[in-house]
Design a protein around this motif. Structure first.
Motif, PDB file in Angstrom:
ATOM      1  N   GLU A 246     -10.873   7.011  -5.139  1.00 27.15           N
ATOM      2  CA  GLU A 246     -10.845   6.434  -3.796  1.00 27.15           C
ATOM      3  C   GLU A 246      -9.671   7.020  -3.017  1.00 27.15           C
ATOM      4  O   GLU A 246      -8.614   7.312  -3.591  1.00 27.15           O
ATOM      5  N   LEU A 247      -9.874   7.188  -1.703  1.00 26.95           N
ATOM      6  CA  LEU A 247      -8.822   7.694  -0.831  1.00 26.95           C
ATOM      7  C   LEU A 247      -7.986   6.532  -0.307  1.00 26.95           C
ATOM      8  O   LEU A 247      -8.531   5.530   0.173  1.00 26.95           O
ATOM      9  N   HIS A 248      -6.681   6.677  -0.396  1.00 25.20           N
ATOM     10  CA  HIS A 248      -5.751   5.668   0.122  1.00 25.20           C
ATOM     11  C   HIS A 248      -4.697   6.357   0.973  1.00 25.20           C
ATOM     12  O   HIS A 248      -4.256   7.475   0.643  1.00 25.20           O
ATOM     13  N   ALA A 249      -4.279   5.686   2.053  1.00 27.76           N
ATOM     14  CA  ALA A 249      -3.347   6.290   3.003  1.00 27.76           C
ATOM     15  C   ALA A 249      -1.929   5.763   2.874  1.00 27.76           C
ATOM     16  O   ALA A 249      -1.026   6.217   3.584  1.00 27.76           O
ATOM     17  N   ALA A 250      -1.690   4.785   2.013  1.00 27.57           N
ATOM     18  CA  ALA A 250      -0.336   4.250   1.858  1.00 27.57           C
ATOM     19  C   ALA A 250       0.577   5.323   1.269  1.00 27.57           C
ATOM     20  O   ALA A 250       0.227   5.972   0.270  1.00 27.57           O
ATOM     21  N   ASP A 251       1.753   5.505   1.906  1.00 28.82           N
ATOM     22  CA  ASP A 251       2.720   6.535   1.471  1.00 28.82           C
ATOM     23  C   ASP A 251       2.103   7.927   1.470  1.00 28.82           C
ATOM     24  O   ASP A 251       2.349   8.736   0.562  1.00 28.82           O
ATOM     25  N   ALA A 277     -11.089   7.499   9.211  1.00 29.14           N
ATOM     26  CA  ALA A 277     -10.663   6.197   8.708  1.00 29.14           C
ATOM     27  C   ALA A 277     -11.737   5.546   7.850  1.00 29.14           C
ATOM     28  O   ALA A 277     -11.433   4.808   6.899  1.00 29.14           O
ATOM     29  N   ALA A 278     -13.021   5.843   8.144  1.00 31.33           N
ATOM     30  CA  ALA A 278     -14.129   5.240   7.395  1.00 31.33           C
ATOM     31  C   ALA A 278     -14.147   5.704   5.938  1.00 31.33           C
ATOM     32  O   ALA A 278     -14.789   5.072   5.097  1.00 31.33           O
ATOM     33  N   TRP A 279     -13.475   6.814   5.634  1.00 32.17           N
ATOM     34  CA  TRP A 279     -13.460   7.307   4.261  1.00 32.17           C
ATOM     35  C   TRP A 279     -12.437   6.576   3.391  1.00 32.17           C
ATOM     36  O   TRP A 279     -12.506   6.649   2.164  1.00 32.17           O
ATOM     37  N   LEU A 280     -11.484   5.907   4.000  1.00 33.09           N
ATOM     38  CA  LEU A 280     -10.414   5.271   3.240  1.00 33.09           C
ATOM     39  C   LEU A 280     -10.938   4.066   2.466  1.00 33.09           C
ATOM     40  O   LEU A 280     -11.707   3.264   2.989  1.00 33.09           O
ATOM     41  N   LEU A 351     -10.506  21.872   0.674  1.00 34.90           N
ATOM     42  CA  LEU A 351     -10.990  20.708  -0.054  1.00 34.90           C
ATOM     43  C   LEU A 351     -12.436  20.405   0.352  1.00 34.90           C
ATOM     44  O   LEU A 351     -12.835  20.663   1.492  1.00 34.90           O
ATOM     45  N   HIS A 352     -13.202  19.868  -0.579  1.00 33.08           N
ATOM     46  CA  HIS A 352     -14.605  19.544  -0.345  1.00 33.08           C
ATOM     47  C   HIS A 352     -14.824  18.084  -0.730  1.00 33.08           C
ATOM     48  O   HIS A 352     -14.525  17.686  -1.862  1.00 33.08           O
ATOM     49  N   PHE A 353     -15.355  17.299   0.206  1.00 36.90           N
ATOM     50  CA  PHE A 353     -15.593  15.881  -0.041  1.00 36.90           C
ATOM     51  C   PHE A 353     -17.093  15.622  -0.131  1.00 36.90           C
ATOM     52  O   PHE A 353     -17.862  16.084   0.723  1.00 36.90           O
ATOM     53  N   PHE A 354     -17.503  14.873  -1.167  1.00 34.53           N
ATOM     54  CA  PHE A 354     -18.915  14.591  -1.399  1.00 34.53           C
ATOM     55  C   PHE A 354     -19.104  13.092  -1.629  1.00 34.53           C
ATOM     56  O   PHE A 354     -18.198  12.399  -2.101  1.00 34.53           O
ATOM     57  N   ASP A 355     -20.316  12.631  -1.309  1.00 34.60           N
ATOM     58  CA  ASP A 355     -20.708  11.267  -1.643  1.00 34.60           C
ATOM     59  C   ASP A 355     -20.964  11.217  -3.147  1.00 34.60           C
ATOM     60  O   ASP A 355     -21.809  11.972  -3.655  1.00 34.60           O
ATOM     61  N   PRO A 356     -20.267  10.366  -3.896  1.00 34.43           N
ATOM     62  CA  PRO A 356     -20.446  10.364  -5.349  1.00 34.43           C
ATOM     63  C   PRO A 356     -21.792   9.823  -5.809  1.00 34.43           C
ATOM     64  O   PRO A 356     -22.188  10.026  -6.957  1.00 34.43           O
ATOM     65  N   GLN A 357     -22.517   9.127  -4.915  1.00 39.62           N
ATOM     66  CA  GLN A 357     -23.815   8.578  -5.300  1.00 39.62           C
ATOM     67  C   GLN A 357     -24.926   9.611  -5.204  1.00 39.62           C
ATOM     68  O   GLN A 357     -25.630   9.863  -6.189  1.00 39.62           O
ATOM     69  N   ASP A 358     -25.118  10.208  -4.026  1.00 39.49           N
ATOM     70  CA  ASP A 358     -26.223  11.172  -3.878  1.00 39.49           C
ATOM     71  C   ASP A 358     -25.747  12.622  -3.914  1.00 39.49           C
ATOM     72  O   ASP A 358     -26.573  13.545  -3.881  1.00 39.49           O
ATOM     73  N   GLY A 359     -24.440  12.843  -3.971  1.00 39.25           N
ATOM     74  CA  GLY A 359     -23.910  14.192  -4.101  1.00 39.25           C
ATOM     75  C   GLY A 359     -23.846  15.000  -2.839  1.00 39.25           C
ATOM     76  O   GLY A 359     -23.392  16.145  -2.864  1.00 39.25           O
ATOM     77  N   ARG A 361     -22.676  16.474   0.827  1.00 40.31           N
ATOM     78  CA  ARG A 361     -21.371  16.786   1.408  1.00 40.31           C
ATOM     79  C   ARG A 361     -21.049  15.791   2.512  1.00 40.31           C
ATOM     80  O   ARG A 361     -21.919  15.432   3.319  1.00 40.31           O
ATOM     81  N   LEU A 362     -19.796  15.326   2.558  1.00 41.20           N
ATOM     82  CA  LEU A 362     -19.341  14.451   3.634  1.00 41.20           C
ATOM     83  C   LEU A 362     -18.739  15.307   4.748  1.00 41.20           C
ATOM     84  O   LEU A 362     -17.933  16.189   4.491  1.00 41.20           O
ATOM     85  N   HIS A 363     -19.160  15.024   5.965  1.00 41.69           N
ATOM     86  CA  HIS A 363     -18.668  15.782   7.120  1.00 41.69           C
ATOM     87  C   HIS A 363     -17.745  14.914   7.947  1.00 41.69           C
ATOM     88  O   HIS A 363     -18.094  13.797   8.314  1.00 41.69           O
ATOM     89  N   ALA A 364     -16.577  15.435   8.254  1.00 45.40           N
ATOM     90  CA  ALA A 364     -15.614  14.670   9.066  1.00 45.40           C
ATOM     91  C   ALA A 364     -16.146  14.541  10.476  1.00 45.40           C
ATOM     92  O   ALA A 364     -16.776  15.446  11.001  1.00 45.40           O
TER      93      ALA A 364
END
Length: 364
Positions: A246-251, A277-280, A351-359, A361-364
């Motif tokens: 999971e992505l976290h923005a603290a620190d 922000a929706a990815w956090l 870096l490449h971000f993907f949805d872990p359920q269906d695989g 690619r996530l687009h910003a």
């Protein structure tokens, strides 16, 4: 030459197995298109449907603008090179090259001209009187290529033609095929399971898995922007590293790695990376190519060096990062010793971000 167009081409066998699910794409006149994927993905079935050796269940196949679904293989103006050389052992190289032309009843002068041109192009000039048993594997494969070449077809189809060759011969013959394509400007469809062959030969690549087309693009576009986790993992050697968490923005932004099956808690700092922000706080799969995951000073993902592979021009570190197998590709340099502890940092620009359920690619 000619172009090819596939529109929702589908293959279903009598037992209900679907080998190809509605493939739709075009191959331009003069293009070298590679079909790649693991065993059973449908790539050879697709090639055989283009050749007319497999019946098309539904959809439309056009060669040079002509619908050829019900056209016999001999009337499609294609030539096919198979995985096995399939040479006639009792015939000379010249006889093997000329066999198909003689069957078609071409004039002797025309046959001799085509055989001589193909032999010169493939470096077989001095071997025309030899029989297959006197040739090396690479020379036999060149004869098989020449047998297709002499037909002067609109489309060349190559079904894993290098799989029977050793590594050195594969490389040299692959180069010959690339040069041959440049020289002829021919339309070629090339099937392979080898992603290195696909990346080095194809002007564009069709990636298949489970009978579905996963992505179609140029080799570098596939490498740099894979559409899903399958493409990301299949293309590239070594394969892309994939970290789930999971992505976290603290620190500062970081990926808190998923803890399952007793794996220790760990995180990968991602300084300088901006995400929506929706990815956090949501699960993601982060992909990092081995060349973009390297030991660096400061805080990173702690890892232990398990194996060091130095291969001259580059080196590979096989690492255990909090119980996860990772690979780092490095230039020649002083390398950490086996068993050493390192801190890994990921290049924020790659870096490449993907949805872990269906695989996907996530687009910003």
């Amino acid at each position: 030459m000619a172009d090819l167009q596939l529109e929702e081409v589908r293959k279903v066998y009598d037992n209900g197995q679907v080998a190809v699910h509605g493939a739709s794409f075009g191959i331009a006149d003069g293009e070298l298109m590679v079909l790649v994927g693991p065993s059973g993905c449908g790539k050879s079935t697709l090639l055989r449907m283009i050749a007319g050796l497999e019946e098309i269940t539904s959809g439309t196949l056009r060669i040079g603008g002509r619908v050829v679904n019900d056209v016999a293989p001999r009337d499609r103006d294609i030539a096919m090179v198979f995985q096995s050389y399939a040479l006639y052992p009792h015939m000379t190289v010249a006889g093997n090259l000329a066999f198909g032309l003689n069957l078609r009843g071409l004039p002797r002068a025309d046959v001799d001209r085509r055989v001589a041109e193909a032999a010169q192009m493939l470096g077989l000039d001095g071997m025309l009187g030899k029989r297959p048993r006197e040739l090396s594997g690479g020379q036999r494969q060149r004869v098989a290529l020449g047998r297709a070449l002499v037909r002067e077809p609109s489309v060349f189809l190559l079904d894993e033609p290098l799989s029977n060759l050793d590594a050195k011969l594969r490389h040299s013959t692959r180069t010959e095929i690339a040069r041959l394509h440049q020289r002829l400007g021919a339309t070629m469809v090339y099937v392979t399971h080898d992603q290195v062959e696909a990346m080095t030969l194809g002007q564009r690549i069709v990636v298949l898995d489970g009978g579905h087309v996963q992505q179609i693009d140029t080799p570098m576009a596939l490498y740099e922007r894979p559409a899903n986790l399958f493409v990301a993992g299949f293309l590239g050697s070594p394969a892309m590293n994939v970290l789930r968490g999971e992505l976290h923005a603290a620190d500062g932004l970081r990926l808190a790695l998923a803890t399952a099956d007793g794996l220790p808690a760990a995180s990968l700092p991602l300084p300088g990376v901006q995400v929506p922000a929706a990815w956090l706080g949501r699960p993601v799969a982060l992909g990092v190519r081995p060349e973009h995951l390297r030991p660096a000073a400061g805080e990173g993902l702690g890892a232990r060096v398990d194996v060091v592979e130095a291969v001259g021009s580059e080196a590979y570190l096989h690492l255990d990062g909090a119980g996860r197998a990772l690979v780092s590709r490095l230039p020649p340099q002083a390398l950490p010793a086996q068993g050493a502890h390192v801190e890994l940092r990921a290049d924020p620009a790659h870096l490449h971000f993907f949805d872990p359920q269906d695989g996907t690619r996530l687009h910003a």
